[in-house]
Design a protein around this motif. Structure first.
Motif, PDB file in Angstrom:
ATOM      1  N   GLY A 152       0.788  -1.224   0.000  1.00 45.89           N
ATOM      2  CA  GLY A 152       0.000   0.000   0.000  1.00 45.89           C
ATOM      3  C   GLY A 152       0.818   1.270   0.000  1.00 45.89           C
ATOM      4  O   GLY A 152       0.338   2.311   0.458  1.00 45.89           O
ATOM      5  N   CYS A 153       2.049   1.218  -0.492  1.00 49.89           N
ATOM      6  CA  CYS A 153       2.877   2.426  -0.544  1.00 49.89           C
ATOM      7  C   CYS A 153       3.246   2.734  -1.992  1.00 49.89           C
ATOM      8  O   CYS A 153       3.447   1.834  -2.805  1.00 49.89           O
ATOM      9  CB  CYS A 153       4.140   2.270   0.294  1.00 49.89           C
ATOM     10  N   SER A 154       3.301   4.014  -2.316  1.00 44.77           N
ATOM     11  CA  SER A 154       3.740   4.443  -3.641  1.00 44.77           C
ATOM     12  C   SER A 154       4.710   5.599  -3.482  1.00 44.77           C
ATOM     13  O   SER A 154       4.522   6.460  -2.621  1.00 44.77           O
ATOM     14  CB  SER A 154       2.542   4.863  -4.507  1.00 44.77           C
ATOM     15  N   VAL A 155       5.746   5.601  -4.298  1.00 48.43           N
ATOM     16  CA  VAL A 155       6.780   6.631  -4.239  1.00 48.43           C
ATOM     17  C   VAL A 155       6.812   7.358  -5.574  1.00 48.43           C
ATOM     18  O   VAL A 155       6.929   6.731  -6.629  1.00 48.43           O
ATOM     19  CB  VAL A 155       8.157   6.015  -3.931  1.00 48.43           C
ATOM     20  N   GLN A 156       6.695   8.682  -5.515  1.00 48.92           N
ATOM     21  CA  GLN A 156       6.650   9.500  -6.724  1.00 48.92           C
ATOM     22  C   GLN A 156       7.801  10.495  -6.727  1.00 48.92           C
ATOM     23  O   GLN A 156       8.058  11.171  -5.730  1.00 48.92           O
ATOM     24  CB  GLN A 156       5.311  10.244  -6.796  1.00 48.92           C
ATOM     25  N   GLN A 157       8.491  10.582  -7.846  1.00 56.05           N
ATOM     26  CA  GLN A 157       9.589  11.535  -7.988  1.00 56.05           C
ATOM     27  C   GLN A 157       9.025  12.930  -8.229  1.00 56.05           C
ATOM     28  O   GLN A 157       8.064  13.105  -8.974  1.00 56.05           O
ATOM     29  CB  GLN A 157      10.487  11.120  -9.154  1.00 56.05           C
ATOM     30  N   VAL A 158       9.609  13.933  -7.576  1.00 54.61           N
ATOM     31  CA  VAL A 158       9.140  15.310  -7.716  1.00 54.61           C
ATOM     32  C   VAL A 158       9.854  15.967  -8.892  1.00 54.61           C
ATOM     33  O   VAL A 158      11.062  16.240  -8.826  1.00 54.61           O
ATOM     34  CB  VAL A 158       9.389  16.115  -6.426  1.00 54.61           C
ATOM     35  N   GLY A 159       9.110  16.215  -9.971  1.00 59.01           N
ATOM     36  CA  GLY A 159       9.684  16.866 -11.143  1.00 59.01           C
ATOM     37  C   GLY A 159      10.890  16.127 -11.683  1.00 59.01           C
ATOM     38  O   GLY A 159      10.890  14.900 -11.812  1.00 59.01           O
ATOM     39  N   GLU A 160      11.939  16.879 -11.973  1.00 56.46           N
ATOM     40  CA  GLU A 160      13.169  16.292 -12.494  1.00 56.46           C
ATOM     41  C   GLU A 160      14.201  16.067 -11.399  1.00 56.46           C
ATOM     42  O   GLU A 160      15.336  15.667 -11.682  1.00 56.46           O
ATOM     43  CB  GLU A 160      13.751  17.202 -13.581  1.00 56.46           C
ATOM     44  N   SER A 161      13.816  16.322 -10.159  1.00 49.80           N
ATOM     45  CA  SER A 161      14.742  16.125  -9.047  1.00 49.80           C
ATOM     46  C   SER A 161      15.051  14.641  -8.871  1.00 49.80           C
ATOM     47  O   SER A 161      14.183  13.788  -9.045  1.00 49.80           O
ATOM     48  CB  SER A 161      14.141  16.682  -7.749  1.00 49.80           C
ATOM     49  N   ILE A 162      16.287  14.344  -8.523  1.00 46.93           N
ATOM     50  CA  ILE A 162      16.675  12.952  -8.293  1.00 46.93           C
ATOM     51  C   ILE A 162      16.802  12.646  -6.801  1.00 46.93           C
ATOM     52  O   ILE A 162      17.176  11.541  -6.417  1.00 46.93           O
ATOM     53  CB  ILE A 162      18.007  12.627  -9.005  1.00 46.93           C
ATOM     54  N   THR A 163      16.476  13.640  -5.956  1.00 45.42           N
ATOM     55  CA  THR A 163      16.595  13.430  -4.510  1.00 45.42           C
ATOM     56  C   THR A 163      15.337  13.829  -3.738  1.00 45.42           C
ATOM     57  O   THR A 163      15.313  13.718  -2.517  1.00 45.42           O
ATOM     58  CB  THR A 163      17.782  14.237  -3.945  1.00 45.42           C
ATOM     59  N   ASP A 164      14.298  14.296  -4.420  1.00 47.81           N
ATOM     60  CA  ASP A 164      13.074  14.745  -3.753  1.00 47.81           C
ATOM     61  C   ASP A 164      11.924  13.821  -4.148  1.00 47.81           C
ATOM     62  O   ASP A 164      11.687  13.591  -5.335  1.00 47.81           O
ATOM     63  CB  ASP A 164      12.756  16.190  -4.143  1.00 47.81           C
TER      64      ASP A 164
END
Length: 246
Positions: free
Chosen positions: A59-71
């Motif tokens: 039940g977890c999902s991880v989404q990248q913020v924009g083009e950032s590779i650390t956020d």
């Protein structure tokens, strides 16, 4: 991944201190100590500090913020992740430790009522942060040093509080039995309780959330570096081989 709880005296000291950051109520955590315990809770021989049973969170999902590779943004479905059981385990541990302390004006083993909301908030906050760390680990994201303290938790969804049963009047059973015999029985499908979403954990707790109930949330300001999974580096050879010895 196992839950790391601070030793008794440090845990009790922590839950009495809160910080408010951008409207997000949290608990002031101390990272200056290395004294931690990962023990089985009293009376719960099946729980050994695991965030979730089986070692894998669902039940977890991880989404990248924009083009950032650390956020990153992490979304947790509390029902799938079984956060009800996890939050209850944390709450039992800290309140069990608190009962070993002496509070002025109260009998031994008694927790002052005004501290109960504090312990509930600590259980929810600790449960959420540890779950996010687990989600990061499963997605091969290595958190930065102070990432845990910088998590911003919002959109907290909780089930409605349980309704308390009212007192039954005398003679009520006979009247109900007579009415049921006269009127045809029509069974209406029970509607599922609707969850409500609040901006902060404090609002969710004020609305009636208690440890043992599940909750879902969104965590922003999650900082970490994506790394290769162990299976992706097995059998890999270095780009430059060392010189052969003569």
């Amino acid at each position: 991944m196992k839950l790391s709880l601070f030793c008794v005296s440090l845990a009790i000291a922590q839950v009495t201190s809160f910080v408010s950051t951008g409207g997000n109520l949290g608990v002031r955590h101390s990272s200056s100590t290395s004294t931690v315990i990962t023990s089985v809770l009293p009376g719960d021989d099946d729980w050994a500090g695991d965030v979730v049973s089986g070692g894998t969170i669902r039940g977890c999902s991880v989404q990248q913020v924009g083009e950032s590779i650390t956020d990153w943004i992490v979304t947790i479905d509390g029902v799938e992740a079984d956060l009800g059981r996890f939050s209850e385990a944390i709450y039992k541990k800290i309140t069990g430790d608190a009962k070993q302390q002496s509070f002025q004006g109260f009998r031994p083993g008694t927790i002052p009522p005004h501290l109960q909301p504090t312990y509930k908030a600590f259980a929810m906050d600790e449960c959420a942060r540890e779950t996010v760390l687990e989600a990061m680990q499963q997605n091969n994201i290595r958190p930065f040093t102070d990432a845990r303290n910088d998590f911003f938790i919002e959109s907290v969804s909780v089930p409605p509080p349980k309704k308390k049963g009212g007192k039954k009047k005398k003679g009520g059973r006979k009247k109900k039995a007579m009415a049921a015999a006269e009127a045809p029985v029509v069974e209406e499908p029970e509607s599922e309780p609707q969850w409500k979403t609040y901006e902060t954990m404090k609002e969710a707790i004020d609305a009636g959330w208690i440890p043992g109930q599940s909750f879902s949330f969104v965590c922003k300001n999650v900082k970490g570096q994506k790394v290769l999974a162990p299976k992706d580096v097995q059998g890999a050879e270095p780009i430059m081989k060392p010189f052969d010895r003569l």
